[in-house]
Write a protein that holds these residues in place. Structure first.
Motif, PDB file in Angstrom:
ATOM      1  N   GLN A 102     -17.234 -25.774  10.311  1.00 43.47           N
ATOM      2  CA  GLN A 102     -16.607 -24.795  11.190  1.00 43.47           C
ATOM      3  C   GLN A 102     -15.229 -24.402  10.668  1.00 43.47           C
ATOM      4  N   ARG A 103     -14.476 -25.398  10.188  1.00 40.42           N
ATOM      5  CA  ARG A 103     -13.132 -25.153   9.675  1.00 40.42           C
ATOM      6  C   ARG A 103     -13.163 -24.212   8.477  1.00 40.42           C
ATOM      7  N   LEU A 104     -14.189 -24.336   7.635  1.00 39.79           N
ATOM      8  CA  LEU A 104     -14.274 -23.503   6.438  1.00 39.79           C
ATOM      9  C   LEU A 104     -14.914 -22.153   6.730  1.00 39.79           C
ATOM     10  N   LEU A 105     -16.103 -22.188   7.369  1.00 41.84           N
ATOM     11  CA  LEU A 105     -16.881 -20.962   7.444  1.00 41.84           C
ATOM     12  C   LEU A 105     -16.360 -19.947   8.453  1.00 41.84           C
ATOM     13  N   TRP A 106     -15.978 -20.416   9.635  1.00 40.52           N
ATOM     14  CA  TRP A 106     -15.537 -19.435  10.632  1.00 40.52           C
ATOM     15  C   TRP A 106     -14.277 -18.678  10.210  1.00 40.52           C
ATOM     16  N   PRO A 107     -13.283 -19.319   9.586  1.00 37.98           N
ATOM     17  CA  PRO A 107     -12.137 -18.523   9.123  1.00 37.98           C
ATOM     18  C   PRO A 107     -12.498 -17.476   8.076  1.00 37.98           C
ATOM     19  N   LEU A 108     -13.688 -17.632   7.443  1.00 39.26           N
ATOM     20  CA  LEU A 108     -14.078 -16.630   6.454  1.00 39.26           C
ATOM     21  C   LEU A 108     -14.298 -15.262   7.080  1.00 39.26           C
ATOM     22  N   THR A 109     -14.515 -15.230   8.412  1.00 36.28           N
ATOM     23  CA  THR A 109     -14.612 -13.928   9.068  1.00 36.28           C
ATOM     24  C   THR A 109     -13.305 -13.161   8.915  1.00 36.28           C
ATOM     25  N   GLY A 110     -12.204 -13.902   8.780  1.00 38.12           N
ATOM     26  CA  GLY A 110     -10.910 -13.256   8.570  1.00 38.12           C
ATOM     27  C   GLY A 110     -10.791 -12.592   7.220  1.00 38.12           C
ATOM     28  N   LEU A 111     -11.737 -12.906   6.318  1.00 35.05           N
ATOM     29  CA  LEU A 111     -11.709 -12.254   5.009  1.00 35.05           C
ATOM     30  C   LEU A 111     -11.836 -10.741   5.134  1.00 35.05           C
ATOM     31  N   ALA A 112     -12.554 -10.297   6.148  1.00 39.07           N
ATOM     32  CA  ALA A 112     -12.708  -8.855   6.338  1.00 39.07           C
ATOM     33  C   ALA A 112     -11.349  -8.209   6.575  1.00 39.07           C
ATOM     34  N   ASP A 113     -10.570  -8.794   7.494  1.00 41.87           N
ATOM     35  CA  ASP A 113      -9.238  -8.248   7.762  1.00 41.87           C
ATOM     36  C   ASP A 113      -8.333  -8.393   6.543  1.00 41.87           C
ATOM     37  N   ILE A 114      -8.455  -9.549   5.857  1.00 38.11           N
ATOM     38  CA  ILE A 114      -7.620  -9.765   4.673  1.00 38.11           C
ATOM     39  C   ILE A 114      -7.960  -8.744   3.592  1.00 38.11           C
ATOM     40  N   ALA A 115      -9.282  -8.539   3.369  1.00 40.62           N
ATOM     41  CA  ALA A 115      -9.704  -7.572   2.357  1.00 40.62           C
ATOM     42  C   ALA A 115      -9.244  -6.170   2.722  1.00 40.62           C
ATOM     43  N   ASP A 116      -9.306  -5.859   4.023  1.00 39.83           N
ATOM     44  CA  ASP A 116      -8.854  -4.550   4.492  1.00 39.83           C
ATOM     45  C   ASP A 116      -7.363  -4.380   4.231  1.00 39.83           C
ATOM     46  N   LEU A 117      -6.579  -5.393   4.593  1.00 39.27           N
ATOM     47  CA  LEU A 117      -5.133  -5.347   4.377  1.00 39.27           C
ATOM     48  C   LEU A 117      -4.808  -5.301   2.884  1.00 39.27           C
ATOM     49  N   TYR A 118      -5.558  -6.095   2.115  1.00 45.18           N
ATOM     50  CA  TYR A 118      -5.344  -6.121   0.659  1.00 45.18           C
ATOM     51  C   TYR A 118      -5.603  -4.746   0.047  1.00 45.18           C
ATOM     52  N   GLN A 119      -6.688  -4.107   0.457  1.00 46.37           N
ATOM     53  CA  GLN A 119      -7.027  -2.826  -0.143  1.00 46.37           C
ATOM     54  C   GLN A 119      -6.010  -1.747   0.242  1.00 46.37           C
ATOM     55  N   ARG A 120      -5.614  -1.746   1.510  1.00 48.04           N
ATOM     56  CA  ARG A 120      -4.583  -0.788   1.926  1.00 48.04           C
ATOM     57  C   ARG A 120      -3.313  -1.003   1.110  1.00 48.04           C
ATOM     58  N   SER A 121      -2.959  -2.285   0.920  1.00 49.41           N
ATOM     59  CA  SER A 121      -1.740  -2.604   0.191  1.00 49.41           C
ATOM     60  C   SER A 121      -1.843  -2.191  -1.273  1.00 49.41           C
ATOM     61  N   MET A 122      -2.980  -2.458  -1.914  1.00 49.46           N
ATOM     62  CA  MET A 122      -3.141  -2.103  -3.325  1.00 49.46           C
ATOM     63  C   MET A 122      -3.091  -0.590  -3.527  1.00 49.46           C
ATOM     64  N   THR A 123      -3.688   0.147  -2.588  1.00 51.01           N
ATOM     65  CA  THR A 123      -3.620   1.607  -2.665  1.00 51.01           C
ATOM     66  C   THR A 123      -2.179   2.082  -2.547  1.00 51.01           C
ATOM     67  N   ALA A 124      -1.451   1.479  -1.597  1.00 49.60           N
ATOM     68  CA  ALA A 124      -0.041   1.847  -1.411  1.00 49.60           C
ATOM     69  C   ALA A 124       0.786   1.481  -2.645  1.00 49.60           C
ATOM     70  N   ILE A 125       0.561   0.279  -3.180  1.00 42.79           N
ATOM     71  CA  ILE A 125       1.302  -0.169  -4.362  1.00 42.79           C
ATOM     72  C   ILE A 125       1.035   0.756  -5.536  1.00 42.79           C
ATOM     73  N   ASP A 126      -0.212   1.181  -5.679  1.00 44.28           N
ATOM     74  CA  ASP A 126      -0.567   2.076  -6.774  1.00 44.28           C
ATOM     75  C   ASP A 126       0.224   3.382  -6.680  1.00 44.28           C
ATOM     76  N   ARG A 127       0.407   3.889  -5.476  1.00 46.78           N
ATOM     77  CA  ARG A 127       1.170   5.133  -5.294  1.00 46.78           C
ATOM     78  C   ARG A 127       2.652   4.924  -5.589  1.00 46.78           C
ATOM     79  N   VAL A 128       3.202   3.798  -5.126  1.00 46.02           N
ATOM     80  CA  VAL A 128       4.623   3.527  -5.377  1.00 46.02           C
ATOM     81  C   VAL A 128       4.884   3.342  -6.870  1.00 46.02           C
ATOM     82  N   LEU A 129       4.047   2.540  -7.513  1.00 45.79           N
ATOM     83  CA  LEU A 129       4.238   2.305  -8.944  1.00 45.79           C
ATOM     84  C   LEU A 129       3.948   3.565  -9.750  1.00 45.79           C
ATOM     85  N   GLY A 130       3.119   4.444  -9.192  1.00 51.39           N
ATOM     86  CA  GLY A 130       2.895   5.739  -9.838  1.00 51.39           C
ATOM     87  C   GLY A 130       4.168   6.568  -9.880  1.00 51.39           C
TER      88      GLY A 130
END
Length: 590
Positions: free
Chosen positions: A295-323
């Protein structure tokens, strides 16, 4: 987007120590975070097995003493978990703030050095979105997302190690969904990347429209165009919402998929692990540990969706700033120093040609401006007058011809020194949201109050300043909106006078002022232009009639040259324009 992350790491290399420490604290926190589940299994083992428990085999035979040791270990573990949570929160958040601060300043400094050509096809609102929203997006990821990624990976490793130690066969089956979950998450992340890029572009358009409308609110009101502009904003906001909806449709599918994979792993541990415990293959305490850890390992993996979402938004933003940071600086800021005391102000434009894209504006213009003389440029709109000034200030660079100052090509001079030698007053006056005194001393923070007042008097601005509520300490509002056009123009002239440059440039400085203000500015110019090179661009010929030399430009070429009297006697286009302007004034007077 991994390239964006590597570019960010390269940019933030001087923060690597902070990132390493923050990561270490995240790992330590997760290590202590998992141990309570292990202690629960040990406690169950103590209650069930008593003198045959795991702790008994370590030499602690008395069951009460075993429980006391468990209590002590619990305090130490929770204390360690709390300590490292404090430390990683402190490190990650400070890192996010510091990196956000540096990135915004570096990006803004870089934008300031870009040539004006860069801004011709760039929306101000989009740049605002990059410098503000996109950098904030990166900060949000570092505040929580980076730690979450590290802790998910750390949990996977630690829990897998415990599983394989206690029940290798069960571990293979129960942990089988983990790689699938990780693979699926990053598969979704790659698919969603272009959708978030569209979201960032859409929000830039919204910011651009809002910025443009707020700056032009008076015009919108005057033309009762509120509903028209509101519809424009609605359209831009609708496109932003649609772009977000396309991203949300995909990102929302991640959690249900992960839940099904988690369910499979948990059911296997619950059923097959229970069977192993009942058959005596593993102890009851071990079974308890495995159930809790699953339970400790698998259930927090549902948070990967939010993390991946936040990560992708951030990478897109970083790409624009570094551009933006990667945009090339086509104008060299370095060069030979130009001490202000050594500038006499002699200018020469030598076969100068220039165009904006495919539109040619100047055609081999050659002219001389002796030091200390007043020279005027007149001509129809689009004749190239203001372009000459922009090339002199090196807002743009010309590949054909040259401009020299005291015999030196201005491209070989330090750009900051060149611009310090020039006082520039434009038709579109820029004022900051500060006081009158601060605006006169703009760019000259160490100017004394006495010098500021003297410059205002020379620009005939002291009288209206004295009538303001707090005099020189009155705030002028954003872009000087609390002042009239003529008052803003006089402050701009006072600013140029305080700078005391060897070269004074007036680009349509009196075109948008009333006759009284124009007369006041003319009186000021007669004083401040003495002993310094003065370039005047004007549509009103009365403004330049006393110039030492007047150049008449047509379609990017010098068509006539001479004094006011010489040009009138020549009977050319200047004389025709003079008759037109004076005739208009005579008819108005009549």
């Amino acid at each position: 987007m991994s390239s964006s992350l590597s570019r960010l790491f390269q940019y933030a290399r001087h923060y690597r120590r902070d990132a390493y420490l923050a990561s270490l604290f995240s790992v330590c926190n997760k290590f202590f975070d998992i141990l309570p589940e292990v202690l629960i299994g040990v406690a169950v083992d103590v209650v069930v097995s008593k003198q045959d428990s795991f702790l008994a085999r370590l030499g602690i035979t008395d069951t009460f003493h075993q429980l006391l040791w468990l209590g002590l270990l619990t305090v130490l573990i929770w204390g360690g978990e709390s300590l490292f949570e404090y430390l990683y929160q402190l490190r990650w958040r400070n890192l996010a703030q510091n990196l956000q601060h540096d990135l915004r300043l570096d990006a803004y400094r870089h934008v300031q050095k870009l040539p004006l050509a860069y801004f011709e096809n760039k929306s101000t609102g989009n740049l605002m979105s990059i410098l503000n929203d996109d950098i904030n997006q990166m900060e949000r990821f570092l505040n929580g997302g980076a730690n979450s990624i590290i802790q998910v990976l750390c949990s996977s490793v630690l829990v897998s190690a415990v599983f394989f130690y206690l029940a290798p066969k069960l571990a293979v089956i129960a942990l089988f969904p983990v790689p699938l979950i990780l693979f699926g998450t990053f598969w979704f992340q790659r698919r969603i990347a272009p959708r978030y890029a569209a979201v960032r572009e859409a929000v830039g358009v919204v910011n651009g429209r809002l910025n443009n409308n707020l700056l032009g609110i008076a015009t919108i009101k005057a033309f009762t165009a509120e509903e028209f502009e509101a519809e424009h904003i609605r359209d831009a906001s609708e496109r932003y919402r649609a772009a977000n909806a396309r991203a949300i449709r995909l990102s929302s599918a991640i959690i249900p998929v992960i839940r099904m994979a988690i369910l499979a792993g948990f059911v296997v541990t619950l059923v097959y692990g229970g069977y192993l415990a009942l058959s005596g293959a593993i102890g009851v305490g071990s079974y308890s540990v495995l159930v809790y850890l699953t339970q400790r390992l698998l259930w927090p993996l549902t948070g990967l969706a939010d993390i991946a979402d936040l990560y992708q938004r951030s990478m897109t933003a970083i790409d624009r700033v570094l551009g933006v940071l990667a945009a090339p600086l086509t104008i060299d800021y370095h060069g030979a120093p130009l001490p202000a005391a050594q500038v006499s102000g002699a200018l020469a434009f030598n076969k100068l040609s220039f165009g904006y894209g495919e539109q040619q504006v100047l055609h081999e213009v050659s002219l001389q401006v002796p030091a200390g003389r007043t020279v005027a440029f007149v001509g129809a709109t689009g004749s190239g007058k203001s372009t000459l000034i922009k090339l002199l200030l090196r807002f743009y660079e010309s590949a054909h011809g040259s401009i020299t100052l005291d015999g030196q090509d201005i491209r070989a001079l330090a750009l900051a020194d060149l611009r310090r030698a020039i006082g520039y007053v434009s038709q579109d006056v820029f004022l900051t949201d500060g006081t009158v005194a601060a605006n006169i001393a703009y760019g000259m923070p160490h100017a004394s109050r006495e010098a500021i007042i003297a410059a205002a008097r020379a620009a005939e601005a002291d009288e209206f300043i004295a009538r303001l509520p707090q005099g020189y300490d009155t705030a002028v509002g954003e872009r000087g909106q609390k002042l009239s056009g003529g008052q803003r123009q006089r402050l701009a002239l006072a600013r140029a006078i305080l700078k005391d440059p060897r070269i004074l440039v007036l680009d349509e400085a009196t075109s948008a002022v009333d006759n009284e203000t124009e007369a006041a500015i003319q009186r000021s110019l007669e004083v401040v232009s003495r002993g310094r090179t003065t370039l005047v661009i004007a549509h009103r010929l009365s403004t330049v009639r006393h110039a030492d030399c007047i150049y008449v430009l047509e379609h990017g070429r010098v068509m006539e040259t001479g004094t006011h009297e010489q040009l009138l006697a020549a009977g050319g286009s200047y004389a025709a324009l003079w008759r037109l302007q004076t005739g208009e004034r005579s008819s108005i007077t009549a």
